[in-house]
Design a protein around this motif. Structure first.
Motif, PDB file in Angstrom:
ATOM      1  N   ASP A   1       0.907  -1.267  -0.013  1.00 28.79           N
ATOM      2  CA  ASP A   1       0.094   0.038  -0.243  1.00 28.79           C
ATOM      3  C   ASP A   1       0.894   1.141   0.037  1.00 28.79           C
ATOM      4  O   ASP A   1       0.565   2.177  -0.782  1.00 28.79           O
ATOM      5  CB  ASP A   1      -1.003  -0.089   1.123  1.00 28.79           C
ATOM      6  CG  ASP A   1      -1.982  -1.220   1.046  1.00 28.79           C
ATOM      7  OD1 ASP A   1      -2.422  -1.331  -0.114  1.00 28.79           O
ATOM      8  OD2 ASP A   1      -2.404  -1.442   2.132  1.00 28.79           O
ATOM      9  N   ALA A   2       2.062   1.114   0.925  1.00 28.64           N
ATOM     10  CA  ALA A   2       2.938   2.382   0.826  1.00 28.64           C
ATOM     11  C   ALA A   2       3.502   2.448  -0.567  1.00 28.64           C
ATOM     12  O   ALA A   2       3.715   3.696  -0.965  1.00 28.64           O
ATOM     13  CB  ALA A   2       3.963   2.353   2.033  1.00 28.64           C
ATOM     14  N   ALA A   3       4.040   1.368  -1.184  1.00 28.47           N
ATOM     15  CA  ALA A   3       4.634   1.485  -2.455  1.00 28.47           C
ATOM     16  C   ALA A   3       3.701   2.169  -3.440  1.00 28.47           C
ATOM     17  O   ALA A   3       4.021   3.091  -4.109  1.00 28.47           O
ATOM     18  CB  ALA A   3       5.135   0.098  -2.884  1.00 28.47           C
ATOM     19  N   ILE A   4       2.692   1.631  -3.523  1.00 31.24           N
ATOM     20  CA  ILE A   4       1.524   2.153  -4.337  1.00 31.24           C
ATOM     21  C   ILE A   4       1.232   3.596  -4.227  1.00 31.24           C
ATOM     22  O   ILE A   4       1.162   4.459  -5.093  1.00 31.24           O
ATOM     23  CB  ILE A   4       0.191   1.271  -4.305  1.00 31.24           C
ATOM     24  CG1 ILE A   4       0.426  -0.048  -4.862  1.00 31.24           C
ATOM     25  CG2 ILE A   4      -0.938   2.017  -5.025  1.00 31.24           C
ATOM     26  CD1 ILE A   4      -0.909  -0.961  -4.674  1.00 31.24           C
ATOM     27  N   ALA A   5       1.079   4.081  -2.939  1.00 29.45           N
ATOM     28  CA  ALA A   5       0.722   5.431  -2.735  1.00 29.45           C
ATOM     29  C   ALA A   5       1.834   6.287  -3.340  1.00 29.45           C
ATOM     30  O   ALA A   5       1.648   7.611  -3.812  1.00 29.45           O
ATOM     31  CB  ALA A   5       0.761   5.829  -1.153  1.00 29.45           C
ATOM     32  N   ASN A   6       3.181   5.881  -2.983  1.00 32.53           N
ATOM     33  CA  ASN A   6       4.543   6.495  -3.679  1.00 32.53           C
ATOM     34  C   ASN A   6       4.477   6.736  -5.291  1.00 32.53           C
ATOM     35  O   ASN A   6       4.779   7.727  -5.696  1.00 32.53           O
ATOM     36  CB  ASN A   6       5.835   6.080  -3.068  1.00 32.53           C
ATOM     37  CG  ASN A   6       5.891   6.223  -1.340  1.00 32.53           C
ATOM     38  OD1 ASN A   6       5.191   7.419  -1.112  1.00 32.53           O
ATOM     39  ND2 ASN A   6       6.537   5.637  -0.843  1.00 32.53           N
ATOM     40  N   LEU A   7       4.275   5.517  -5.796  1.00 31.52           N
ATOM     41  CA  LEU A   7       4.242   5.508  -7.205  1.00 31.52           C
ATOM     42  C   LEU A   7       3.131   6.345  -7.891  1.00 31.52           C
ATOM     43  O   LEU A   7       3.090   6.799  -9.043  1.00 31.52           O
ATOM     44  CB  LEU A   7       4.202   3.919  -7.665  1.00 31.52           C
ATOM     45  CG  LEU A   7       5.439   3.093  -7.255  1.00 31.52           C
ATOM     46  CD1 LEU A   7       5.338   1.591  -7.395  1.00 31.52           C
ATOM     47  CD2 LEU A   7       6.564   3.642  -8.112  1.00 31.52           C
TER      48      LEU A   7
END
Length: 746
Positions: free
Chosen positions: A618-624
């Protein structure tokens, strides 16, 4: 069509003979009545007739309805185009004198007739057949391709060969995409449109054009002509299975390299940023003052139709003195920075950066010089991918005060060949026989044995080791040059059918440092050097690409110490640690970068990779997502975002992101693979099958490396270049016992 067309032609000839000039009225009436009956213009009727007649004798080697494969070129209605439909460059030059004068000296104008090109393409004809040359001529001779001339026994009058890529080719393209290999749609040329915007085919008078300049512009200019995407149609290419009977292979991808470089400003990932966007035209069509009349000029300047690049030999061969001078100036225009960066003595640690750090040398020392070469002025690699017969190399020379040569790498040998141990910015294409494709027979390629091209914005380290002999007198001078010539000696001798054909060698960049025998104290920064922080940064980039991760981290930490307010310094440390699989250390550095710039897309991208590797999707998706908002044309952001969605089984979202990737690069391998799965899980079986087939064709062949190993086993003098971290020593190397084609010497 044929039976009705031939009598009409005979009838026109008889009328013209009997009635002379009055025949024109009769023919015009005949045209009118035919057009009225078929609802077609006379020009359309004539084109149908030409196309049908050509098709009857044409070899559809690659399938019915696929007349132009292996080129991706197409015509607007799928028909052949009569070469007489293309106005000549001379016709355009009536008004556009400056553009014509420049074009005549360009690589476009001479794209087909040069002996080195025709000799190479004739190899393909001899080995496989003229139909296979459609792959080449889609970009080198589009008129030959779309006229149907590239078939056995063709009777097409090919006087257009002398004009190569002529004015009416480029200015008749209706559409392009970024697949390359001639991925354009060519319309029938028209230099004017009527009051309804419909094209008027054939040559029209200069007066008619000058009276309706707006209609002329509408006919020959389109906004996308000013984009890099337009150039990508030819300046990107692949070797398809139809050509090599093997599999799809990428040949050149200058467009992709530009699109991912700092010049395009479409990606957050380059190590440096530019203030403004530069596209292909910015560099290769610079506006220049007029020396001849040309109504296409604005404010007395015209976008250059020389398309200056790196073709030094063409200008020399045809005695185009101005073209040659401008080409040499272009090659020397701040393209490279050479930094003689560090020195190691007798196997000890490196002293660097040289000049600002003291060093002591003495006779008898064995020294290793580390030179950093930065590609800072090109928006693509040097030299571009699979330009296997182009030649750019590093020449290194060390001399003492008496002129005695202590070390010399990269010298030209008596036969014109380069020292085989030289650091060469090229690749080596190996064929199925384990030999070198030494005459650019790309249709026989199986694998690149190595690739030393230097990408845009990156740096390479080149290391040289030699001994300072006893009795040497200082100072010791060390010189590093980046040299360039168009072709390697073997290829140009073949092309020109002449032994030791001499071609110009251009020194693109050169740098010399001198060292006293004894103490060399620290000095003020040399104006020829980059700023100190940038010297360390380029060294860190070179170490990263050489897979020396610990040294790369150390270099980037030096940058951070010199510029603690520079977010990218900490991001670069994080990148080196990430490559080293030290994810916690990478996160620490990225947090420092984001503390300085919370919206740094570059830092957010790499933090997303860290998050994903540690299970925080979820954190990766938010940043991307944030990266993709800032850089909507970042293929990397969309690809990684799509993969993160795929891991979460969010197939609709993954599909959207990978389709975004394909909108940028239709041949992205990861997109083919993931979409083949995602489409199947979404019930889109036909599309899944298509993507699976594309992936199967384009993925690497796991057996191909054996061809490279076989070649390198026979050519130990070049095997060193395949190692990311290596040293060029002045110790003699035994010559290879194999010939260029890979067979043992007798």
């Amino acid at each position: 069509m044929k039976s009705s067309f031939l009598p009409r032609r005979i009838g026109r000839l008889l009328v013209a003979t009997l009635l002379g000039t009055s025949a024109a009225c009769f023919i015009a009436a005949l045209h009118t009545s035919t057009a009225y009956a078929t609802n077609e213009s006379p020009q359309t009727t004539q084109r149908h007739a030409y196309s049908q007649s050509t098709a009857e004798h044409y070899s559809y080697r690659f399938g019915a309805g696929q007349p132009f494969l292996p080129s991706f070129a197409a015509t607007g209605n799928g028909e052949f185009i009569d070469p007489k439909s293309f106005p000549t460059a001379k016709y355009c030059g009536h008004c556009h004198q400056q553009a014509h004068d420049e074009w005549r000296q360009s690589a476009h104008a001479n794209s087909f007739r040069t002996p080195w090109y025709t000799r190479n393409v004739n190899l393909l004809t001899q080995e496989k057949g003229v139909e296979f040359t459609r792959h080449c001529e889609g970009c080198h001779n589009p008129t030959a391709l779309v006229s149907g001339a590239l078939t056995k026994g063709s009777t097409v009058d090919r006087k257009f060969d002398e004009d190569g890529v002529t004015c009416s080719v480029c200015h008749s393209i209706q559409k392009t995409d970024t697949r390359g290999t001639g991925s354009y749609v060519l319309g029938q040329p028209a230099v004017l449109v009527d009051e309804n915007g419909e094209p008027i085919y054939g040559e029209v008078s200069d007066k008619a054009i000058l009276t309706h300049l707006d209609r002329h512009s509408q006919a020959v200019m389109k906004d996308f002509y000013r984009t890099s995407e337009y150039c990508s149609a030819c300046h990107k290419a692949a070797l398809p299975k139809q050509l090599n009977d093997y599999k799809w292979q990428r040949a050149i991808f200058l467009y992709d390299e530009w699109q991912q470089s700092s010049f395009s400003k479409q990606s957050p990932l380059p190590f440096y940023t530019k203030d403004t966007v530069s596209n292909c035209q910015t560099c290769h069509m610079r506006r220049e003052e007029l020396s001849l009349p040309d109504p296409g000029a604005k404010d007395g300047k015209l976008a250059s139709h020389r398309w200056i690049g790196a073709n030094t030999i063409m200008a020399k061969f045809y005695n185009y003195d101005v073209q040659f001078e401008k080409t040499v100036a272009f090659l020397r225009d701040n393209v490279f920075n050479i930094d003689i960066f560090g020195i190691e003595k007798n196997g000890g640690s490196m002293t660097a950066p040289l000049g600002t750090t003291p060093v002591t040398l003495k006779a008898g020392d064995t020294v290793t010089i580390s030179t950093i070469i930065q590609n800072k002025g090109i928006a693509h690699s040097h030299v571009p991918e699979q330009r296997d017969m182009y030649e750019s190399w590093v020449e290194f020379e060390a001399k003492d005060a008496s002129g005695h040569v202590l070390s010399h790498s990269g010298a030209l040998q008596a036969n014109g060949e380069i020292d085989p141990r030289a650091h060469n910015f090229t690749n080596r294409l190996v064929n199925i026989r384990g030999g070198l494709n030494d005459l650019h027979q790309v249709w026989d390629t199986r694998v690149a044995a190595y690739n030393n091209t230097i990408p845009s914005g990156r740096s390479q380290i080149v290391r040289y080791q030699f001994r300072i002999p006893a009795g040497s007198r200082g100072p010791i001078s060390i010189t590093t040059r980046v040299n360039y010539r168009r072709f390697d000696q073997h290829f140009i001798d073949f092309a020109m059918q002449k032994q030791h054909y001499v071609q110009p060698v251009v020194v693109m960049a050169s740098r010399t440092r001198t060292f006293q025998l004894g103490d060399n104290p620290a000095a003020a920064p040399d104006p020829a050097d980059n700023p100190l922080w940038m010297r360390w940064n380029n060294y860190g980039i070179a170490m990263l690409d050489a897979q020396q991760y610990a040294e790369s981290v150390r270099a980037f930490e030096q940058v951070a110490a010199l510029r603690p307010d520079y977010p990218d310094a900490f991001t670069n440390v994080a990148i080196a640690n990430f490559q080293w699989q030290r994810y916690d250390d990478s996160r620490t550095s990225l947090n420092k970068a984001l503390a300085l710039n919370p919206h740094s897309a570059r830092a957010l991208y790499y933090l997303a990779l860290v998050e994903r590797n540690q299970g925080n999707l979820d954190a990766a998706i938010a940043n991307l997502r944030e990266v993709a908002v800032q850089f909507p044309r970042s293929r990397d952001a969309h690809r990684e975002l799509g993969f993160s969605y795929y891991q979460q089984h969010k197939y609709d979202e993954a599909r959207a992101e990978y389709e975004n990737v394909q909108g940028i690069d239709p041949d992205d391998l990861a997109a083919h693979y993931i979409l083949s799965i995602v489409y199947r899980r979404l019930g889109m079986n036909d599309r899944a099958a298509h993507e699976a087939a594309m992936f199967a064709d384009q993925k690497d062949d796991p057996t191909a490396s054996t061809y490279a190993l076989e070649y390198l086993r026979k050519h130990t003098e070049v095997a060193n270049e395949t190692v990311p971290w290596h040293t060029h020593s002045d110790l003699p190397v035994q010559p290879s016992t194999a010939k260029r084609d890979g067979t043992p010497a007798q």
